[in-house]
Scaffold this motif. Structure first.
Motif, PDB file in Angstrom:
ATOM      1  N   ASP A  73      31.464   7.180  61.290  1.00 60.33           N
ATOM      2  CA  ASP A  73      31.188   8.430  60.579  1.00 60.33           C
ATOM      3  C   ASP A  73      29.713   8.591  60.229  1.00 60.33           C
ATOM      4  OD1 ASP A  73      33.842   9.033  60.785  1.00 60.33           O
ATOM      5  OD2 ASP A  73      34.324   8.557  58.707  1.00 60.33           O
ATOM      6  N   ASP A  74      29.004   7.492  60.018  1.00 56.83           N
ATOM      7  CA  ASP A  74      27.576   7.573  59.675  1.00 56.83           C
ATOM      8  C   ASP A  74      26.675   7.523  60.913  1.00 56.83           C
ATOM      9  OD1 ASP A  74      27.797   4.913  60.449  1.00 56.83           O
ATOM     10  OD2 ASP A  74      26.976   4.100  58.578  1.00 56.83           O
ATOM     11  N   GLY A  75      27.278   7.549  62.098  1.00 60.47           N
ATOM     12  CA  GLY A  75      26.514   7.509  63.336  1.00 60.47           C
ATOM     13  C   GLY A  75      26.294   6.119  63.892  1.00 60.47           C
ATOM     14  N   ALA A  76      26.723   5.083  63.162  1.00 59.62           N
ATOM     15  CA  ALA A  76      26.546   3.712  63.636  1.00 59.62           C
ATOM     16  C   ALA A  76      27.385   3.469  64.891  1.00 59.62           C
ATOM     17  CB  ALA A  76      26.932   2.709  62.550  1.00 59.62           C
ATOM     18  N   LEU A  77      26.837   2.658  65.790  1.00 61.67           N
ATOM     19  CA  LEU A  77      27.537   2.330  67.021  1.00 61.67           C
ATOM     20  C   LEU A  77      28.639   1.316  66.744  1.00 61.67           C
ATOM     21  CD1 LEU A  77      24.565   2.142  69.542  1.00 61.67           C
ATOM     22  CD2 LEU A  77      25.809   4.125  68.675  1.00 61.67           C
ATOM     23  N   LEU A  78      29.598   1.243  67.668  1.00 66.66           N
ATOM     24  CA  LEU A  78      30.776   0.391  67.490  1.00 66.66           C
ATOM     25  C   LEU A  78      30.596  -0.922  68.241  1.00 66.66           C
ATOM     26  CD1 LEU A  78      33.348   3.250  68.013  1.00 66.66           C
ATOM     27  CD2 LEU A  78      32.731   2.186  65.852  1.00 66.66           C
ATOM     28  N   ASP A  79      30.518  -2.015  67.512  1.00 71.25           N
ATOM     29  CA  ASP A  79      30.249  -3.316  68.120  1.00 71.25           C
ATOM     30  C   ASP A  79      31.443  -3.921  68.842  1.00 71.25           C
ATOM     31  OD1 ASP A  79      31.561  -3.652  65.701  1.00 71.25           O
ATOM     32  OD2 ASP A  79      30.433  -5.430  65.125  1.00 71.25           O
ATOM     33  N   ARG A  80      32.639  -3.407  68.623  1.00 73.52           N
ATOM     34  CA  ARG A  80      33.821  -4.011  69.246  1.00 73.52           C
ATOM     35  C   ARG A  80      34.225  -3.363  70.567  1.00 73.52           C
ATOM     36  NH1 ARG A  80      37.591  -5.580  64.110  1.00 73.52           N
ATOM     37  NH2 ARG A  80      36.080  -7.010  63.212  1.00 73.52           N
ATOM     38  N   LEU A  81      33.465  -2.390  71.010  1.00 75.84           N
ATOM     39  CA  LEU A  81      33.746  -1.767  72.299  1.00 75.84           C
ATOM     40  C   LEU A  81      33.110  -2.608  73.397  1.00 75.84           C
ATOM     41  CD1 LEU A  81      33.279   2.011  71.421  1.00 75.84           C
ATOM     42  CD2 LEU A  81      35.382   0.666  71.483  1.00 75.84           C
ATOM     43  N   PRO A  82      33.526  -2.436  74.654  1.00 83.31           N
ATOM     44  CA  PRO A  82      32.994  -3.273  75.743  1.00 83.31           C
ATOM     45  C   PRO A  82      31.467  -3.281  75.799  1.00 83.31           C
ATOM     46  CG  PRO A  82      34.832  -1.959  76.534  1.00 83.31           C
ATOM     47  CD  PRO A  82      34.531  -1.487  75.133  1.00 83.31           C
ATOM     48  N   GLY A  83      30.902  -4.479  75.838  1.00 86.75           N
ATOM     49  CA  GLY A  83      29.454  -4.630  75.906  1.00 86.75           C
ATOM     50  C   GLY A  83      28.749  -4.527  74.569  1.00 86.75           C
TER      51      GLY A  83
END
Length: 134
Positions: A73-83
């Motif tokens: 929601d704050d624009g942070a990227l998702l670390d648990r997605l591939p790569g």
């Protein structure tokens, strides 16, 4: 409470236009409104999004299912997605989305780049994927 399936998540994620992002809260709110629920389970939504991304990444058909366009929601990227965040950053930047390099990677101007399907916009305002009183 809606427990969204990978298919219902995929139906929304595949619509995200190039150069735009979908916040997780907006994804959950859209799913809830579309299916007549009060809210969508955040845990299972995250798990099913990750499963979807892993399947698409493994099959090599990522352009048809742009999972990297989903952000916190704050624009942070998702670390648990591939790569991890590095792969998400590369793909977003290839789409023309600015992700400044900093300690915690975030999409610049996430409010301006946020996207939501028009036909699923709730009439009430939504906060963190939960409808609130108008």
């Amino acid at each position: 409470m809606l427990i969204a399936s990978p298919d219902t998540i995929a139906a929304i994620v595949q619509q995200i236009p190039r150069g735009r992002v979908l916040r997780l809260g907006d994804l959950r709110a859209t799913l809830a409104v579309t299916h007549g629920a009060t809210y969508t389970c955040p845990m299972t939504t995250g798990i099913f999004l990750r499963m979807l991304a892993e399947d698409v990444d493994r099959a090599g058909t990522g352009d048809d299912m742009p999972w990297w366009r989903v952000v916190r929601d704050d624009g942070a990227l998702l670390d648990r997605l591939p790569g991890g965040t590095a792969a998400q950053q590369r793909r977003l930047e290839r789409d023309g989305v600015v992700v400044p390099t900093a300690k915690r990677l975030r999409v610049a101007a996430v409010a301006d780049l946020s996207w939501r399907p028009d036909d699923a916009r709730p009439s009430a305002s939504v906060t963190n994927g939960l409808p609130t009183a108008p």
